[in-house]
Scaffold this active site. Structure first.
Site, PDB file in Angstrom:
ATOM      1  N   ARG A  13       6.031  -3.984   2.407  1.00 25.15           N
ATOM      2  CA  ARG A  13       6.572  -3.194   3.524  1.00 25.15           C
ATOM      3  C   ARG A  13       5.558  -2.171   4.001  1.00 25.15           C
ATOM      4  NH1 ARG A  13       5.132   0.957   1.947  1.00 25.15           N
ATOM      5  NH2 ARG A  13       6.032   2.390   0.435  1.00 25.15           N
ATOM      6  N   HIS A  20       8.346  10.325   1.375  1.00 29.66           N
ATOM      7  CA  HIS A  20       8.761  11.352   0.412  1.00 29.66           C
ATOM      8  C   HIS A  20      10.087  11.998   0.839  1.00 29.66           C
ATOM      9  CE1 HIS A  20       5.300  11.032  -2.209  1.00 29.66           C
ATOM     10  NE2 HIS A  20       4.583  10.844  -1.114  1.00 29.66           N
ATOM     11  N   ASP A  22      12.978   9.721   0.377  1.00 32.94           N
ATOM     12  CA  ASP A  22      14.011   8.856  -0.220  1.00 32.94           C
ATOM     13  C   ASP A  22      14.632   9.463  -1.475  1.00 32.94           C
ATOM     14  OD1 ASP A  22      11.657   8.333  -1.726  1.00 32.94           O
ATOM     15  OD2 ASP A  22      12.027   6.176  -1.862  1.00 32.94           O
ATOM     16  N   GLY A 105      -0.229   1.137  -1.201  1.00 29.91           N
ATOM     17  CA  GLY A 105       0.922   1.781  -0.561  1.00 29.91           C
ATOM     18  C   GLY A 105       1.736   0.819   0.284  1.00 29.91           C
ATOM     19  N   SER A 107       3.838  -1.474  -1.155  1.00 31.16           N
ATOM     20  CA  SER A 107       4.946  -1.932  -2.017  1.00 31.16           C
ATOM     21  C   SER A 107       4.685  -3.250  -2.729  1.00 31.16           C
ATOM     22  CB  SER A 107       6.251  -2.042  -1.221  1.00 31.16           C
ATOM     23  OG  SER A 107       6.685  -0.793  -0.839  1.00 31.16           O
ATOM     24  N   ASP A 149      11.163   1.419  -1.123  1.00 31.41           N
ATOM     25  CA  ASP A 149      10.392   0.175  -1.165  1.00 31.41           C
ATOM     26  C   ASP A 149      11.291  -1.033  -1.431  1.00 31.41           C
ATOM     27  OD1 ASP A 149       8.493   2.097  -1.054  1.00 31.41           O
ATOM     28  OD2 ASP A 149       7.658   1.729  -3.043  1.00 31.41           O
ATOM     29  N   TYR A 198       2.824  12.336  -7.910  1.00 31.43           N
ATOM     30  CA  TYR A 198       4.148  11.945  -7.393  1.00 31.43           C
ATOM     31  C   TYR A 198       5.287  12.628  -8.160  1.00 31.43           C
ATOM     32  CZ  TYR A 198       7.777   8.774  -5.558  1.00 31.43           C
ATOM     33  OH  TYR A 198       8.900   8.239  -4.957  1.00 31.43           O
TER      34      TYR A 198
HETATM   35  C1  GLA Z   1       6.462   5.257  -3.095  1.00 29.44           C
HETATM   36  C2  GLA Z   1       7.812   5.261  -3.799  1.00 29.44           C
HETATM   37  C3  GLA Z   1       8.956   5.367  -2.783  1.00 29.44           C
HETATM   38  C4  GLA Z   1       8.746   6.523  -1.818  1.00 29.44           C
HETATM   39  C5  GLA Z   1       7.326   6.492  -1.248  1.00 29.44           C
HETATM   40  C6  GLA Z   1       7.015   7.692  -0.393  1.00 29.44           C
HETATM   41  O1  GLA Z   1       6.291   4.113  -2.329  1.00 29.44           O
HETATM   42  O2  GLA Z   1       7.977   4.094  -4.570  1.00 29.44           O
HETATM   43  O3  GLA Z   1      10.187   5.486  -3.457  1.00 29.44           O
HETATM   44  O4  GLA Z   1       9.025   7.750  -2.419  1.00 29.44           O
HETATM   45  O5  GLA Z   1       6.350   6.408  -2.259  1.00 29.44           O
HETATM   46  O6  GLA Z   1       7.804   7.692   0.752  1.00 29.44           O
END
Ligand code: GLA
Length: 344
Positions: A13, A20, A22, A105, A107, A149, A198
């Site tokens: 995705r 940041h 979710d 980044g 997923s 994700d 994170y």
């Molecule tokens: C990663 C995490 C998600 C989300 C993003 C930032 O992909 O797995 O849950 O927090 O970072 O939006």
């Protein structure tokens, strides 16, 4: 489990906006992309063997063994954890083929866990698959991720962005206009979330919520009671980013270029300055894209600390520089549905 091998595919995705948000039950607007993971599972006795076309080594462990402490090589822990929750005693040969860059980044982990679950014969509602995949990722990596994700990988539809409310779990499929192209460009800086800040960002949001209550309903005025300047900036990013998700979803319908570009620019500035998850390589890529003819706007996508940038561009726009990039085929989200699980 059928006698023959079972193959499943799940896409990766890109998040158009709403990063940041979710893990505080906020909003996001991801899309499926046409890079993804294909997993083939063939049942066998007693042992599990996992191989990947992108990652080195073969993981080999007893089917009924305890995988909670992880397996070797470490990348196979995601597969082991998903398998333990769906088919705890089944032996299997698991073959992974992926077109997704790892640690970009996009997923790759969620795509792998969802495809693995489907190939193992997961039966249940889509949100149950989302929860299972997220739980597996949290347990295998220790990263306290949200549902962005896994929800995007499981629920996004072709030609649409997924307006995702991570609290109510309401989803709205927002059409992406055909006269807009979505491009993903890699900054060249890989990142690993388990070694990133994170968890500290998640903790800062928890600290803010102890003072002002849920950030998803907080206003900027509410945040004035947060004394710690760092926590206040983290909270400000979340509150303003949630509003930008609403605004971008609405602006996609009008296609208004200036407004789209401004929202992406504001999101990038907020991720860089308030949330501090950008990196010089990402900032340079965003700046180069924004200065380029035909580019409507660009921002960091996903967790940050490196990885990829998403850009909205006029159709056919040539990107500057030599950054690796992919144009998102609007039909991407359909592939999982059309060719999801096939046996034989
Ligand atoms: C990663 C995490 C998600 C989300 C993003 C930032 O992909 O797995 O849950 O927090 O970072 O939006």
């Amino acid at each position: 489990m059928p006698a023959g091998p079972v193959t499943a595919y799940a896409p990766g995705r890109v998040n158009l906006i709403g990063d940041h948000t979710d893990y505080t039950g906020g909003l996001a607007l991801p899309m499926a992309i046409d890079l993804g993971t294909t997993v083939t599972v063939e049942a066998q006795e007693d042992w599990v063997e996992v191989t990947s076309d992108q990652l080195d080594g073969t993981a080999r462990f007893a089917a009924a063994g305890d995988v909670e402490g992880g397996v070797t090589p470490g990348w196979a822990s995601l597969v082991a954890t998903v398998k333990a929750s769906i088919a705890p005693s089944m032996g299997a040969r698991v073959t992974i083929r992926s077109t997704l860059p790892v640690g970009a980044g996009l997923s790759s982990s969620a795509s792998l866990t969802v495809a693995t679950a489907m190939a193992l014969g997961f039966e249940g509602a889509p949100w149950d698959l989302v929860d299972l995949a997220r739980a597996a990722e949290q347990s295998a990596t220790g990263v306290p991720c949200g549902i962005l994700d896994q929800a995007a990988v499981t629920l996004a539809r072709a030609g649409h962005a997924l307006l995702l409310d991570c609290h109510s779990r309401r989803v709205t499929h927002v059409p992406v206009p055909p006269d807009l192209e979505v491009v993903v460009a890699h900054s060249g800086l890989p990142r690993s979330l388990s070694e990133s800040a994170y968890p500290h960002r998640v903790a800062a949001c928890r600290a803010a919520e102890e003072i002002v209550g849920p950030l998803r309903t907080a206003s900027l005025t509410d945040l004035s009671s947060i004394e710690d300047p760092v926590v206040a900036r983290r909270a400000r990013h979340v509150v303003t980013e949630n509003q930008r998700v609403r605004d971008l979803a609405a602006t996609l319908a009008t296609g208004e270029r200036r407004a789209l570009g401004d929202l992406l620019a504001e999101s990038q500035a907020s991720l860089r300055d308030d949330y501090e998850v950008s990196a010089p390589a990402v900032d340079s890529l965003v700046d180069a894209l924004r200065a380029s003819r035909g580019v409507i706007g660009a921002r960091l996508t996903g967790a940050g600390f490196g990885g990829c940038v998403v850009a909205l561009v006029e159709p056919g726009t040539k990107l500057p520089g030599s950054w690796r990039h992919w144009r998102v085929d609007p039909s991407a989200g359909a592939r999982r549905l059309a060719h999801g699980v096939t046996s034989g």
